[in-house]
Design an enzyme around this catalytic site. Structure first.
Site, short mmCIF file in Angstrom:
data_model
loop_
_atom_site.label_atom_id
_atom_site.label_comp_id
_atom_site.label_asym_id
_atom_site.label_seq_id
_atom_site.Cartn_x
_atom_site.Cartn_y
_atom_site.Cartn_z
N SER A 18 -20.28 16.09 -4.10
CA SER A 18 -19.52 16.84 -5.12
C SER A 18 -18.73 17.99 -4.50
O SER A 18 -19.25 18.79 -3.72
CB SER A 18 -20.47 17.39 -6.18
OG SER A 18 -19.74 18.25 -7.05
N LYS A 69 -24.09 11.48 -17.36
CA LYS A 69 -23.07 11.91 -18.34
C LYS A 69 -23.39 11.47 -19.78
O LYS A 69 -23.00 12.16 -20.72
CB LYS A 69 -21.69 11.38 -17.93
CG LYS A 69 -21.09 12.14 -16.77
CD LYS A 69 -19.73 11.56 -16.43
CE LYS A 69 -18.93 12.50 -15.57
NZ LYS A 69 -17.51 12.15 -15.54
N ASP A 105 -12.64 16.40 -19.07
CA ASP A 105 -11.68 15.50 -18.41
C ASP A 105 -10.37 15.43 -19.20
O ASP A 105 -9.29 15.30 -18.62
CB ASP A 105 -12.27 14.09 -18.27
CG ASP A 105 -13.17 13.98 -17.05
OD1 ASP A 105 -13.06 14.83 -16.15
OD2 ASP A 105 -14.00 13.05 -17.00
N GLY A 131 -7.37 0.41 -16.88
CA GLY A 131 -8.79 0.76 -16.84
C GLY A 131 -9.31 0.97 -18.25
O GLY A 131 -8.52 1.25 -19.19
N ALA A 132 -10.61 0.80 -18.41
CA ALA A 132 -11.23 0.98 -19.73
C ALA A 132 -12.61 1.63 -19.59
O ALA A 132 -13.47 1.46 -20.44
CB ALA A 132 -11.34 -0.36 -20.44
N GLY A 133 -12.79 2.39 -18.51
CA GLY A 133 -14.07 3.08 -18.30
C GLY A 133 -14.05 4.46 -18.94
O GLY A 133 -13.23 4.75 -19.83
N ASN A 155 -7.12 -3.93 -18.69
CA ASN A 155 -8.35 -3.81 -17.92
C ASN A 155 -8.78 -5.18 -17.43
O ASN A 155 -8.56 -6.19 -18.09
CB ASN A 155 -9.47 -3.20 -18.79
CG ASN A 155 -10.66 -2.79 -17.96
OD1 ASN A 155 -10.50 -2.04 -17.00
ND2 ASN A 155 -11.84 -3.27 -18.30
N ARG A 156 -9.41 -5.19 -16.25
CA ARG A 156 -9.89 -6.45 -15.67
C ARG A 156 -10.81 -7.18 -16.64
O ARG A 156 -10.66 -8.36 -16.89
CB ARG A 156 -10.61 -6.14 -14.36
CG ARG A 156 -11.20 -7.31 -13.66
CD ARG A 156 -11.88 -6.89 -12.39
NE ARG A 156 -12.97 -5.93 -12.64
CZ ARG A 156 -13.77 -5.47 -11.69
NH1 ARG A 156 -13.61 -5.86 -10.44
NH2 ARG A 156 -14.74 -4.61 -11.99
N ARG A 160 -13.78 -5.12 -22.52
CA ARG A 160 -13.80 -3.65 -22.48
C ARG A 160 -12.44 -3.08 -22.92
O ARG A 160 -12.37 -2.04 -23.57
CB ARG A 160 -14.13 -3.15 -21.07
CG ARG A 160 -15.59 -3.29 -20.71
CD ARG A 160 -15.85 -2.66 -19.35
NE ARG A 160 -16.25 -1.27 -19.45
CZ ARG A 160 -16.33 -0.43 -18.41
NH1 ARG A 160 -16.03 -0.86 -17.19
NH2 ARG A 160 -16.72 0.80 -18.56
#
Ligand code: NDP
Length: 284
Positions: A18, A69, A105, A131-133, A155-156, A160
């Site tokens: 971090s 998280k 974020d 992306g979809a995270g 997204n792959r 998602r």
């Protein structure tokens, strides 16, 4: 008003990587503030006990990273709107005797976009999120809070993408990963919220040539600092927005809560973290 010597943390498992201590200690030194900010490795089974210590007042608050998280959420008293909307907490602070979870974020993403591409809202009619995270969800919410009218989620994992579009609402539509070049055509803003392009990962393969003139390409990956996607965007005359700025800006709200001082993202802070990234890359 500055508070008396707050003790702060970043918890995760692992946590050695971090860069949050570098950022917060820089601000403490800049404002001549007493206090501490430590990396603490907390294994999943130790999380409730650690949060009990925070609740008891041993810490003013801190940052929360993987894998905590989501797990931290039921251990807190309340969530900010941003944390509830994104389903993830990255910042914890005390307020009126309660322990609150926030997700910064969204703020970090938007603040860096505001600085790098001022007035972007007026020109962004079509935005594409790759992306979809967790990060994609925060970004989608952030864009909607600023009036985005059309969000395409590629997204792959198609399931998602569909789920995230469903969570974001009628302005969002899912798109097949194989159709991302077509999605980018005519887009005013394209955000890479996948891990593709990160050091050690596959590059992101996407054709930017159909993007709208003056379009913005935002890569939230920040190792390397200049990703191949950003290089390609600059070569095409598009506006390139990097991920390091998001990382720096997302740290600011927590610092303000714990220390009572609004910190600034300055060129000096940026240079400090850039140097650390370059040194780490040379070692690995
Ligand atoms: P998640 O693990 O929640 O999501 C990862 C995303 O990357 C998923 O959409 C996943 O697709 C996609 N992905 C992974 N590998 C591939 C691949 N080979 N091909 C296509 N898609 C792939 O991570 P986060 O959302 O938390 O983070 C995403 C990235 O953003 C990371 O690189 C992280 O470091 C960065 N980040 C940067 C921040 C900043 O401040 N600059 C803040 C937060 C994150 P699938 O669903 O199909 O698996």
């Amino acid at each position: 008003m500055a508070l008396a010597a707050p003790a702060c943390f970043v918890i995760g498992h692992p946590i050695a990587h971090s860069r949050s201590p570098l950022i917060h200690r820089h601000w403490m030194a800049e404002h001549d503030l007493a206090g501490s900010y430590e990396r603490i490795d907390v294994a999943p089974e130790a999380l409730p006990g650690f949060i009990a210590r925070v609740r008891a007042g041993e810490f003013a608050g801190g940052n929360v990273t993987l894998p905590h998280k989501q797990a931290v959420m039921p251990l807190l008293d309340a969530l900010t709107q941003a944390a509830a909307a994104t389903g993830a907490v990255n910042t914890v602070f005390h307020q009126d005797g309660r322990l609150i979870g926030d997700n910064t974020d969204i703020t970090g993403f938007l603040a860096h976009l505001d600085v790098t591409a001022p007035g972007w809202e007026a020109r962004v009619k079509k935005a594409v999120i790759l992306g979809a995270g967790g990060a994609a969800q925060a970004i989608g919410h952030g864009l909607l809070t600023r009036g985005a009218s059309r969000l395409v989620i590629a997204n792959r994992d198609a399931t998602r993408a569909a789920m995230l579009a469903g969570v974001l609402g009628p302005q969002a539509e899912p798109c097949a990963w194989q159709a991302r070049d077509e999605a980018a055509a005519g887009a005013d803003l394209l955000v890479n919220a996948t891990s593709l392009g990160m050091k050690g990962q596959l590059p992101l393969d996407i054709d930017l040539s159909g993007m709208a003139a003056g379009g913005i390409v935002y890569d939230i990956v920040y190792v390397p600092l200049e990703t191949p996607l950003l290089e390609a965007a600059r070569a095409k005359g598009l506006v390139a927005v990097d991920g390091l700025g998001m990382l720096l800006h997302q740290a600011a709200p927590g610092f303000a809560r714990w220390f009572g001082v609004e910190p600034k993202v300055t060129p000096q802070l940026r240079a400090l973290i850039e140097a650390d990234i370059v040194v780490a890359a040379a070692k690995s």
